[in-house]
Motif scaffolding. Structure first.
Motif, PDB file in Angstrom:
ATOM      1  N   ASP A 326      -4.228 -12.493  -2.710  1.00 58.81           N
ATOM      2  CA  ASP A 326      -4.949 -13.686  -2.022  1.00 58.81           C
ATOM      3  C   ASP A 326      -5.761 -13.219  -0.949  1.00 58.81           C
ATOM      4  OD1 ASP A 326      -5.122 -16.016  -0.751  1.00 58.81           O
ATOM      5  OD2 ASP A 326      -3.119 -16.540  -0.961  1.00 58.81           O
ATOM      6  N   LEU A 327      -7.086 -13.378  -1.699  1.00 61.33           N
ATOM      7  CA  LEU A 327      -8.073 -13.037  -0.747  1.00 61.33           C
ATOM      8  C   LEU A 327      -8.277 -13.945   0.278  1.00 61.33           C
ATOM      9  CD1 LEU A 327     -10.783 -10.900  -0.299  1.00 61.33           C
ATOM     10  CD2 LEU A 327     -11.873 -12.633  -1.782  1.00 61.33           C
ATOM     11  N   LYS A 328      -8.339 -15.337  -0.027  1.00 62.89           N
ATOM     12  CA  LYS A 328      -8.644 -16.187   1.012  1.00 62.89           C
ATOM     13  C   LYS A 328      -7.776 -16.057   2.173  1.00 62.89           C
ATOM     14  CE  LYS A 328      -9.208 -21.089   1.492  1.00 62.89           C
ATOM     15  NZ  LYS A 328      -8.817 -22.419   0.835  1.00 62.89           N
ATOM     16  N   MET A 329      -6.296 -15.838   1.839  1.00 64.16           N
ATOM     17  CA  MET A 329      -5.374 -15.804   2.958  1.00 64.16           C
ATOM     18  C   MET A 329      -5.424 -14.591   3.659  1.00 64.16           C
ATOM     19  SD  MET A 329      -2.934 -17.316   4.523  1.00 64.16           S
ATOM     20  CE  MET A 329      -1.855 -16.853   5.772  1.00 64.16           C
ATOM     21  N   GLY A 330      -5.799 -13.438   2.891  1.00 64.59           N
ATOM     22  CA  GLY A 330      -6.036 -11.840   3.649  1.00 64.59           C
ATOM     23  C   GLY A 330      -7.165 -12.263   4.413  1.00 64.59           C
ATOM     24  N   ARG A 331      -8.178 -12.837   4.155  1.00 59.97           N
ATOM     25  CA  ARG A 331      -9.560 -12.882   5.033  1.00 59.97           C
ATOM     26  C   ARG A 331      -8.948 -13.673   6.340  1.00 59.97           C
ATOM     27  NH1 ARG A 331     -14.297 -14.467   1.311  1.00 59.97           N
ATOM     28  NH2 ARG A 331     -15.559 -12.538   1.112  1.00 59.97           N
ATOM     29  N   TYR A 332      -8.124 -14.811   6.206  1.00 60.35           N
ATOM     30  CA  TYR A 332      -7.553 -15.733   7.345  1.00 60.35           C
ATOM     31  C   TYR A 332      -6.974 -14.825   8.346  1.00 60.35           C
ATOM     32  CZ  TYR A 332      -4.597 -18.844   9.886  1.00 60.35           C
ATOM     33  OH  TYR A 332      -4.001 -19.418  10.786  1.00 60.35           O
ATOM     34  N   VAL A 333      -6.099 -13.970   7.613  1.00 61.00           N
ATOM     35  CA  VAL A 333      -5.068 -13.161   8.446  1.00 61.00           C
ATOM     36  C   VAL A 333      -6.068 -12.115   9.214  1.00 61.00           C
ATOM     37  CG1 VAL A 333      -2.992 -11.520   8.595  1.00 61.00           C
ATOM     38  CG2 VAL A 333      -3.155 -13.593   7.094  1.00 61.00           C
ATOM     39  N   HIS A 334      -6.744 -11.672   8.676  1.00 59.79           N
ATOM     40  CA  HIS A 334      -7.835 -10.617   9.304  1.00 59.79           C
ATOM     41  C   HIS A 334      -8.474 -11.301  10.542  1.00 59.79           C
ATOM     42  CE1 HIS A 334     -11.205  -7.398   8.787  1.00 59.79           C
ATOM     43  NE2 HIS A 334     -10.493  -7.401   9.737  1.00 59.79           N
ATOM     44  N   SER A 349      -6.310  -0.816   9.749  1.00 57.98           N
ATOM     45  CA  SER A 349      -7.425  -0.593   9.054  1.00 57.98           C
ATOM     46  C   SER A 349      -7.207  -0.097   7.829  1.00 57.98           C
ATOM     47  CB  SER A 349      -8.257   0.399   9.632  1.00 57.98           C
ATOM     48  OG  SER A 349      -8.822  -0.195  11.229  1.00 57.98           O
ATOM     49  N   ASN A 350      -5.952   0.778   7.444  1.00 61.24           N
ATOM     50  CA  ASN A 350      -5.667   1.065   6.144  1.00 61.24           C
ATOM     51  C   ASN A 350      -5.285   0.083   5.527  1.00 61.24           C
ATOM     52  OD1 ASN A 350      -6.427   3.820   6.935  1.00 61.24           O
ATOM     53  ND2 ASN A 350      -4.363   4.595   7.532  1.00 61.24           N
ATOM     54  N   ILE A 351      -4.414  -0.765   6.073  1.00 63.80           N
ATOM     55  CA  ILE A 351      -3.593  -1.857   5.080  1.00 63.80           C
ATOM     56  C   ILE A 351      -4.752  -2.945   4.829  1.00 63.80           C
ATOM     57  CG2 ILE A 351      -2.260  -3.907   5.452  1.00 63.80           C
ATOM     58  CD1 ILE A 351      -0.427  -1.863   7.420  1.00 63.80           C
ATOM     59  N   LEU A 352      -5.774  -3.127   5.636  1.00 65.76           N
ATOM     60  CA  LEU A 352      -6.957  -3.919   5.352  1.00 65.76           C
ATOM     61  C   LEU A 352      -7.648  -3.303   4.121  1.00 65.76           C
ATOM     62  CD1 LEU A 352      -8.179  -4.801   8.944  1.00 65.76           C
ATOM     63  CD2 LEU A 352      -7.646  -6.430   7.157  1.00 65.76           C
ATOM     64  N   ILE A 353      -7.966  -1.920   4.314  1.00 69.98           N
ATOM     65  CA  ILE A 353      -8.738  -1.054   2.981  1.00 69.98           C
ATOM     66  C   ILE A 353      -7.929  -1.667   1.936  1.00 69.98           C
ATOM     67  CG2 ILE A 353      -9.268   0.732   1.796  1.00 69.98           C
ATOM     68  CD1 ILE A 353      -9.610   1.918   5.007  1.00 69.98           C
ATOM     69  N   CYS A 359      -7.374  -7.330  -3.737  1.00 70.90           N
ATOM     70  CA  CYS A 359      -7.958  -8.613  -4.059  1.00 70.90           C
ATOM     71  C   CYS A 359      -9.297  -8.391  -4.540  1.00 70.90           C
ATOM     72  CB  CYS A 359      -8.117  -9.404  -2.856  1.00 70.90           C
ATOM     73  SG  CYS A 359      -6.522  -9.726  -1.911  1.00 70.90           S
ATOM     74  N   GLY A 360      -9.660  -7.060  -5.128  1.00 71.06           N
ATOM     75  CA  GLY A 360     -10.864  -7.166  -5.849  1.00 71.06           C
ATOM     76  C   GLY A 360     -12.302  -7.084  -5.038  1.00 71.06           C
ATOM     77  N   TYR A 361     -12.202  -6.970  -3.756  1.00 71.44           N
ATOM     78  CA  TYR A 361     -13.168  -7.048  -2.703  1.00 71.44           C
ATOM     79  C   TYR A 361     -13.404  -5.892  -2.271  1.00 71.44           C
ATOM     80  CZ  TYR A 361     -16.372 -10.410  -0.169  1.00 71.44           C
ATOM     81  OH  TYR A 361     -17.394 -11.253  -0.051  1.00 71.44           O
ATOM     82  N   LEU A 383      -9.049   4.175   0.296  1.00 77.52           N
ATOM     83  CA  LEU A 383     -10.456   3.693  -0.298  1.00 77.52           C
ATOM     84  C   LEU A 383     -10.493   4.243  -1.918  1.00 77.52           C
ATOM     85  CD1 LEU A 383     -12.709   1.761   0.015  1.00 77.52           C
ATOM     86  CD2 LEU A 383     -13.866   4.000   1.191  1.00 77.52           C
ATOM     87  N   ILE A 384     -10.125   5.478  -1.814  1.00 74.40           N
ATOM     88  CA  ILE A 384      -9.992   6.230  -3.121  1.00 74.40           C
ATOM     89  C   ILE A 384      -9.218   5.353  -4.253  1.00 74.40           C
ATOM     90  CG2 ILE A 384      -9.228   8.216  -4.626  1.00 74.40           C
ATOM     91  CD1 ILE A 384     -10.219  10.025  -2.340  1.00 74.40           C
ATOM     92  N   ASN A 385      -8.072   5.067  -3.574  1.00 76.01           N
ATOM     93  CA  ASN A 385      -7.284   4.353  -4.863  1.00 76.01           C
ATOM     94  C   ASN A 385      -7.634   2.802  -4.799  1.00 76.01           C
ATOM     95  OD1 ASN A 385      -5.033   6.069  -5.214  1.00 76.01           O
ATOM     96  ND2 ASN A 385      -4.122   5.746  -3.340  1.00 76.01           N
ATOM     97  N   GLY A 386      -8.396   2.396  -3.919  1.00 71.70           N
ATOM     98  CA  GLY A 386      -9.018   1.162  -4.074  1.00 71.70           C
ATOM     99  C   GLY A 386     -10.296   1.223  -5.236  1.00 71.70           C
ATOM    100  N   TYR A 387     -10.814   2.277  -5.146  1.00 75.81           N
ATOM    101  CA  TYR A 387     -11.890   2.477  -6.288  1.00 75.81           C
ATOM    102  C   TYR A 387     -11.377   2.514  -7.475  1.00 75.81           C
ATOM    103  CZ  TYR A 387     -16.005   3.290  -3.023  1.00 75.81           C
ATOM    104  OH  TYR A 387     -17.029   3.137  -2.145  1.00 75.81           O
ATOM    105  N   VAL A 388     -10.229   3.033  -7.636  1.00 78.07           N
ATOM    106  CA  VAL A 388      -9.371   3.517  -8.712  1.00 78.07           C
ATOM    107  C   VAL A 388      -9.100   1.886  -9.311  1.00 78.07           C
ATOM    108  CG1 VAL A 388      -7.560   4.360 -10.072  1.00 78.07           C
ATOM    109  CG2 VAL A 388      -8.813   5.944  -8.210  1.00 78.07           C
TER     110      VAL A 388
END
Length: 883
Positions: A326-334, A349-353, A359-361, A383-388
């Motif tokens: 849920d990208l929209k909600m994730g941005r709201y919480v951030h 920060s790690n959890i945000l990454i 969320c594909g962002y 971040l490496i896992n995010g890229y993967v």
């Protein structure tokens, strides 16, 4: 000491005002009045002012009062000051004051020791606590109730439960605080049985538990999983009437969540009149831990309207947003976190990454990462896992190289990068990583060893996989599953051998083992092994597993046992969308399009929503049953009713649907109108249909499209070459074949195989090296003569070689499926069904020949080619000549 002269008239009124003052501003006014009236020299006012300043979180003012000469030697004032420091969390200062007090020769009293002991407990300064305890004994105050209660709490905080228990047992007098302190000490330190033991003693002695007792006992019940005792505690809470207490309810919520009694939690939560931030935090954490991520997000949105959240709650909600994408909600919480002024520390920060990546962002993940002041190992791995996760494999490799300059990778980093190399088929980098792993001392890590086996296998280096396997000193079930799955991709028989070896070494197969091996049965048409595996599944109690059921449906379907495939599906207690997809795909393979449509409608009736994969299966089924209109409707339904954007595979299915039924012009128009650029596979489908239908005009145009795409698929290029040959365009034929030869690209050779007496025999076209070659040729000659009497005439158009018709007939007679059929007829019982497998599409002439053979020998012949199953019986094929 009482004031004299005129101040005696002010004493009662100022005293009363001082005790009842409710804010710091009024307190300072009263303090000024006390000073001007000369009352500041008196112990009562100094002690009370110290306590009041402490209450309003002003410990500095409390200390200033202590330093007044007039009260410097008052034990009461020192005790009040020590209490003030402890109350404001300045425990080290409280202990300093205690030391200073003793240095002055002042004798602490029973009001001094409780805050001193409490400070020792908060600081977990056991040595200092023991010293203070000795002072208490030395002064003969070891029987004082409040002092002992403080000692029990201090020893509990320092995990010295033996000392706490000793103090408790020696107490001549105990109150509810005494019992609660020991129960709390045991519960907080994980000694749940002991906590319940003390609780039972409390109840036997007739003492009524209070809110704090229940909150600690419910924690113990939850920790032990004592459901029955927990229910009794809840019943007593209701009976005594503490069910409205927030602390009690929070304890019950935690307890029921430990029991996974989500319904009870929800009921308590909904019935709670008073809630605090802890209540909401417990529910949000619990829903996250139980995987109820959407519920935790919903609660957070309700909570922020009236309660303060902490950073821990926010991080849990961010994790939940990542899990549900849920990208929209994730941005709201951030944004909420930033607006509330919470510090975005390394953990957050790690959890945000991780959240943004899931969320594909990934761009936001990168931004958070680059803005971090302090990156730890988890930051780089996240971040490496995010890229993967976002399939940005090259970027992951570049980040890994950058990481090595700043931080030493751990085994999780190497696991992630191995998965990247596996996707990129970069075996050189895998070998480089393998060297690094050995240098860093991670070569004994089980997870990394398993990852190396899998990575080497995916890159076609099965010998490296086996070497890694043999070098591993300890092998778990995942190790065996990795090597079995590796061989299942490249060397089917070895997969069975490794399974046997695994069982001989005492390991019991699990669900992933069996799921890996079942496709091997399909590839080898190993019916016996398939049935043995099914028996093993029952023996191990895995028959209720959805994954196992799905794999069995596919295995039985692929090995020609369609009835068992249906039976497995019908006996499954629960089914998911994969179960239905497997069933529909099976119907499609056997040309049962109507049954596939019925299954699709039945699935929707159960409430399962179709996905993009099942639409591939249903359109495929329509294609192989000449259900053109139905297939078109499913394609439109996918877009209109389910908002699924068609991919190339869906467009390819529709082209196949139209072309296979002879709608070649419409198929070509459909391709030209596609919003996506058609690839070689889509043009190849149409080209194959054109050749089967003899439409060289469209075939010529399609062949030009295939050549322009410069595909590396030799099948499509050879199809185009054959079209050009039929048109007499020899120059194009030579160009294509020269290009294929120069690139070293070869068409996959056609071969067929048949299982006889638990052994699989393989045949290539014009093969002369197999057992009983002469007997097979003699049988084919006999069958040819009998077929000729039935009216059979060879269709030499199926041969593309530029040779005489007589030679073309001989080539047809040597096709691999005919050799396999003849061999099977020689070695199986008369009248029994015969199953033959072929890796490519069966040619028109072989299809005709097999129909004749089934009629002549009066046997059912089941042939699985590269597209589907053909059931030949009494001179007729189940496909209705539509394949």
């Amino acid at each position: 000491m009482k004031p004299r002269n005129g101040s005696q008239y002010l004493y009662p009124s100022i005293s009363k005002a001082l005790i009842s003052t409710a804010n710091a501003k009024d307190l300072r006014k009263l303090h000024s009045l006390i000073i001007t009236s000369g009352l500041h020299k008196y112990i009562f006012f100094s002690s009370t002012l110290i306590c009041k300043y402490s209450q309003f979180r002003d410990p500095n003012s409390s200390l200033l009062l202590l330093r007044l000469n007039s009260v410097r030697y008052s034990v009461s004032v020192w005790s009040s000051s020590i209490r003030a420091m402890t109350h404001n969390g300045l425990c080290a200062k409280a202990l300093d004051l205690y030391h200073e007090m003793r240095t002055l020769g002042l004798k602490p009293d029973n009001y001094t020791f409780p805050p001193v002991i409490k400070s020792c407990g908060i600081l977990m300064n056991l040595d200092k606590g023991r010293v203070v305890h000795q002072h208490i004994i030395g002064m003969g105050m070891e029987s004082h109730l409040y002092v002992n209660n403080a000692l029990i709490d201090m020893y509990s905080r320092c995990d010295e439960l033996g000392c706490a228990r000793k103090v408790f047992e020696k107490m001549p007098e105990k109150d509810i605080v005494s019992w609660n302190s020991l129960i709390s000490g045991y519960s907080s330190n994980g000694y749940y049985k002991e906590a319940l033991e003390i609780y039972y003693r409390l109840r036997n002695e007739g003492i009524v538990p209070d809110s704090f007792t229940f909150s600690r006992v419910s924690l113990a019940c939850g920790g032990l999983g004592e459901v029955e005792e927990g229910l009794k505690v809840h019943g007593l809470v209701e009976k005594i009437g503490t069910c409205r207490d927030v602390i009690v309810n929070n304890g019950l919520l935690s307890m029921y969540l430990k029991f996974d009694y989500v319904g009870n939690c929800k009921r308590i939560f909904d019935e709670m009149v008073d809630k605090d931030s802890v209540t909401w935090d417990i529910m949000i954490f619990a829903y996250c831990e139980l995987g109820l991520y959407e519920e935790s997000i919903r609660l957070f949105l309700e909570m922020v309207g009236g309660y303060e959240t902490d950073i821990l709650t926010i991080t849990y909600v961010l994790r939940a947003c990542g899990h549900v994408r849920d990208l929209k909600m994730g941005r709201y919480v951030h944004e909420y976190m930033v607006n509330k002024g919470y510090e975005c520390d390394t953990l957050s920060s790690n959890i945000l990454i991780n959240m943004y990546a899931k969320c594909g962002y990934i761009s936001s993940s990168i931004k958070v990462f680059e803005n971090m002041g302090n990156k730890d190992l988890v930051s780089w791995n996240s971040l490496i896992n995010g890229y993967v996760e976002n399939k940005s494999y090259n970027e992951a490799l570049e980040l890994f190289k950058r990481m090595k300059i700043n931080v030493q990778p751990d085994f999780l980093t190497y696991v992630a990068i191995l998965s990247v190399c596996k996707e990129l088929l970069n075996v050189d980098f895998i070998e480089e990583l393998h060297c690094d792993i050995i240098k860093q001392g991670f070569d004994s890590d089980q997870i990394l060893g398993n990852a190396l086996i899998d990575a080497y296998a995916k890159c076609g280096k099965i010998e490296n996989s086996m070497k890694q396997f043999e070098n591993m000193k300890i092998r778990d079930i995942c190790t065996w599953n990795s090597i079995i799955a590796a061989y299942a991709r490249v060397e089917n028989r070895m997969s069975f051998r490794m399974l046997t070896r695994m069982r001989m070494e005492g390991l019991i197969p699990d669900i992933p083992t069996l799921v890996s091996v079942m496709p091997v049965c399909s590839n080898l048409i190993a019916k016996r092994q398939g049935k043995e595996l099914h028996g093993c599944i029952f023996k191990l109690g895995f028959e209720s597993s959805i994954r196992i059921g799905n794999a069995l449906i596919e295995m039985y379907s692929n090995t020609g046992n369609f009835k068992n495939s249906i039976l497995v599906f019908e006996q499954m207690k629960s089914r998911d969308i994969i179960s239905w997809t497997s069933l529909i795909a099976s119907y499609g393979m056997y040309g049962e399009g109507r049954q596939a449509i019925k299954a699709f409608e039945d699935m929707k009736a159960t409430g399962i929503i179709p996905d993009e994969i099942i639409f591939v299966a249903i359109i495929y089924a329509c294609s192989h049953s000449c259900l053109v209109q139905e297939g078109r409707l499913f394609f439109e339904q996918m877009k209109k009713d389910y908002n699924i954007e068609p991919g190339l595979v869906h467009y390819a299915c529709v082209v196949d649907l139209l072309a296979r039924s002879g709608f070649l012009v419409e198929a070509e128009d459909f391709i030209l109108s596609m919003p996506l650029k058609p690839d070689a596979s889509i043009w190849g489908v149409l080209l194959s249909a054109c050749r089967a239908n003899g439409d060289l005009k469209i075939a010529e145009r399609v062949s030009e499209q295939v050549i322009e795409l410069n595909t590396n698929n030799p099948g499509y290029l050879i199809l185009a070459s054959n079209v050009f040959a039929a048109l007499g365009r020899r120059d194009q034929v030579r160009t294509i074949r020269t290009s294929l030869k120069a690139q070293g690209i070869k068409k996959e050779p056609g071969f067929s195989w048949v299982e006889v007496k638990n052994r699989v025999y393989y045949f290539k076209a014009s093969d002369r090296l197999f057992e009983q070659h002469e007997e097979v040729n003699e049988l084919l000659d006999d069958l040819s003569r009998l077929m000729a009497k039935e009216g059979y005439v060879a269709d030499v158009k199926s041969v593309v070689h530029d040779v005489e018709d007589v030679d073309k007939v001989n080539i047809l007679c040597g096709h691999s499926e005919r050799l396999a059929i003849a061999f099977g007829l020689l070695h199986t019982e008369t009248g029994t069904p015969l199953l033959v497998m072929k890796n490519l599409r069966v040619c028109v002439d072989c299809h005709t020949v097999t129909k004749y053979i089934s009629k002549i020998v009066k046997r059912e012949i089941l042939v699985r080619d590269g597209n589907r199953f053909h059931i030949f019986k009494d001179g007729v094929c189940s496909c209705g000549d539509h394949w």
